[in-house]
Design an enzyme around this catalytic site. Structure first.
Site, PDB file in Angstrom:
ATOM      1  N   GLY A 125      -0.929   5.129  -4.235  1.00  0.00           N
ATOM      2  CA  GLY A 125       0.531   4.882  -4.323  1.00  0.00           C
ATOM      3  C   GLY A 125       0.635   3.552  -5.431  1.00  0.00           C
ATOM      4  O   GLY A 125       1.343   3.765  -6.349  1.00  0.00           O
ATOM      5  N   THR A 126       0.125   2.572  -4.944  1.00  0.00           N
ATOM      6  CA  THR A 126       0.248   1.375  -5.843  1.00  0.00           C
ATOM      7  C   THR A 126      -0.656   1.810  -7.428  1.00  0.00           C
ATOM      8  O   THR A 126      -0.334   1.350  -8.246  1.00  0.00           O
ATOM      9  CB  THR A 126      -0.472   0.188  -5.297  1.00  0.00           C
ATOM     10  OG1 THR A 126      -1.580   0.253  -4.718  1.00  0.00           O
ATOM     11  CG2 THR A 126       0.485  -0.233  -4.001  1.00  0.00           C
ATOM     12  N   HIS A 137      -8.842  -3.894  -7.519  1.00  0.00           N
ATOM     13  CA  HIS A 137      -8.833  -2.472  -7.203  1.00  0.00           C
ATOM     14  C   HIS A 137      -9.104  -2.059  -9.053  1.00  0.00           C
ATOM     15  O   HIS A 137      -8.663  -2.809  -9.744  1.00  0.00           O
ATOM     16  CB  HIS A 137      -7.255  -1.718  -7.088  1.00  0.00           C
ATOM     17  CG  HIS A 137      -7.071  -2.326  -5.650  1.00  0.00           C
ATOM     18  ND1 HIS A 137      -6.786  -3.665  -5.109  1.00  0.00           N
ATOM     19  CD2 HIS A 137      -6.733  -1.568  -4.667  1.00  0.00           C
ATOM     20  CE1 HIS A 137      -6.548  -3.475  -3.867  1.00  0.00           C
ATOM     21  NE2 HIS A 137      -6.142  -2.377  -3.703  1.00  0.00           N
ATOM     22  N   CYS A 142       0.822  -1.262  -0.099  1.00  0.00           N
ATOM     23  CA  CYS A 142       0.031   0.028   0.099  1.00  0.00           C
ATOM     24  C   CYS A 142       1.028   1.197   0.116  1.00  0.00           C
ATOM     25  O   CYS A 142       1.755   1.455   0.922  1.00  0.00           O
ATOM     26  CB  CYS A 142      -0.877  -0.033   1.123  1.00  0.00           C
ATOM     27  SG  CYS A 142      -2.006   1.479   1.307  1.00  0.00           S
TER      28      CYS A 142
END
Length: 332
Positions: free
Chosen positions: A253-254, A222, A89
């Site tokens: 971030g990812t 996601h 994360c």
């Protein structure tokens, strides 16, 4: 029985991060990926109690710090989220490192830099101090790559969409403006969530990516809905969906790593170039393609993400078995 957890709360460019500094379960001294599996098997009630209502909410992110198993890392992090124990994360790392440094939970071997062992691998983090506080953070994320381009999927209420599947620490469906989705303008948060659920369900029927170097990381959980920039402060904007009801308040971030991997994989972002990604609330992560790399058979990138976090308080949380809602709940 009443369990007590001491937490340091922060937010990373708007997204909440709850660092569990006391009360977390003891885990065997194993690689972080294996400790993650043990936590999920034996202690997942802790994640639900601290992340779900009434102590958390649908957008809650959190972490627990452990001693590193790898000799080349300063400490290890287990990510606890409303959506589960993620391999990685980005916002959680930025918030965790900021809180851990400011509150003295870790002592870096080299001032201004820490190496963090995550379930997805080693993540190097550089940080800057100003007036005794962590002013900014740049994390060097795990290798990211474009897994599959131009996947056609029929989505309820939207019709046929063309999406890319990219990995940036988690697998993402990356959606850009097209015939049946003109962009983020005019979309409410509720509409983004509903569309994301329909998309995720539809993709599950036709696409199940597996990381070529770690089969424990698989599936598209996601989505990042990407749009053109609306000002000179960014190169693009996006809304990251995760869990059941969550839209990342930060740029992700990812998610930003996956977005850059997608752009690089389609030859639209070169090595050394930056990509400033703006969130729905106007905060920005500055991504950069640091280098090219190989991820199994895939051509990938080494991305970095620059951002900031602020500690917003200390929080002692009780989980009492006499409470019928002790282990949390979600409204879906």
């Amino acid at each position: 029985m009443r369990r007590s957890f001491f937490c340091i709360d922060s937010h990373a460019c708007g997204n909440p991060v709850r660092l569990v500094a006391g009360g977390g379960p003891l885990l065997p001294h194993l690689p972080m990926a294996e400790r993650r599996e043990i936590f999920v098997r034996d202690h997942d009630w802790i994640r639900k109690a601290l992340m779900f209502e009434p102590r958390g909410h649908d957008v809650m992110s959190g972490s627990i710090i452990y001693p590193a198993y790898r000799e080349d890392c300063d400490f290890a992090v287990l990510f606890i989220e409303v959506s589960g124990c993620l391999p990685m994360c980005g916002a959680g790392t930025i918030g965790t490192v900021t809180a851990a440094i400011e509150e003295g939970l870790v002592t870096p071997r080299q001032p201004g830099r820490v190496a963090v062992e995550t379930p997805a691998g080693r993540v190097d983090v550089a940080y800057e101090i100003a007036d005794g506080r962590v002013a900014s953070v740049r994390l060097h994320n795990v290798p990211s790559y474009l897994h599959k381009a131009d996947v056609e999927v029929e989505v309820a209420g939207m019709g046929l969409l063309q999406v890319d599947i990219a990995y940036g620490g988690n697998f993402y469906a990356v959606i850009e403006p097209q015939k049946n989705w003109p962009g983020l303008a005019g979309m409410t948060a509720a509409q983004i969530i509903a569309a994301s659920k329909h998309l995720r369900n539809a993709l599950a029927e036709i696409c199940h990516p597996v990381h070529p170097e770690d089969s424990r990381i698989s599936g598209v959980h996601h989505a990042i809905w990407c749009d053109r920039p609306t000002d000179q402060e960014s190169d693009g904007r996006g809304a990251v969906f995760y869990g059941e009801q969550a839209i990342d308040r930060s740029p992700g971030g990812t998610g930003t790593s996956a977005r850059m991997a997608q752009l690089h994989g389609k030859n639209r972002l070169k090595t050394g170039q930056s990509f400033r990604n703006k969130s729905l609330i106007g905060t920005v992560f500055e991504g950069r393609v640091e280098a090219e790399t190989q991820v199994g058979p895939f051509r990938g990138i080494l991305p970095s993400i620059g951002g900031w976090a602020r500690v917003i308080g200390h929080n002692t949380i009780f989980v009492d078995d006499r409470d019928p809602l002790a282990h949390g709940f979600q409204i879906k």
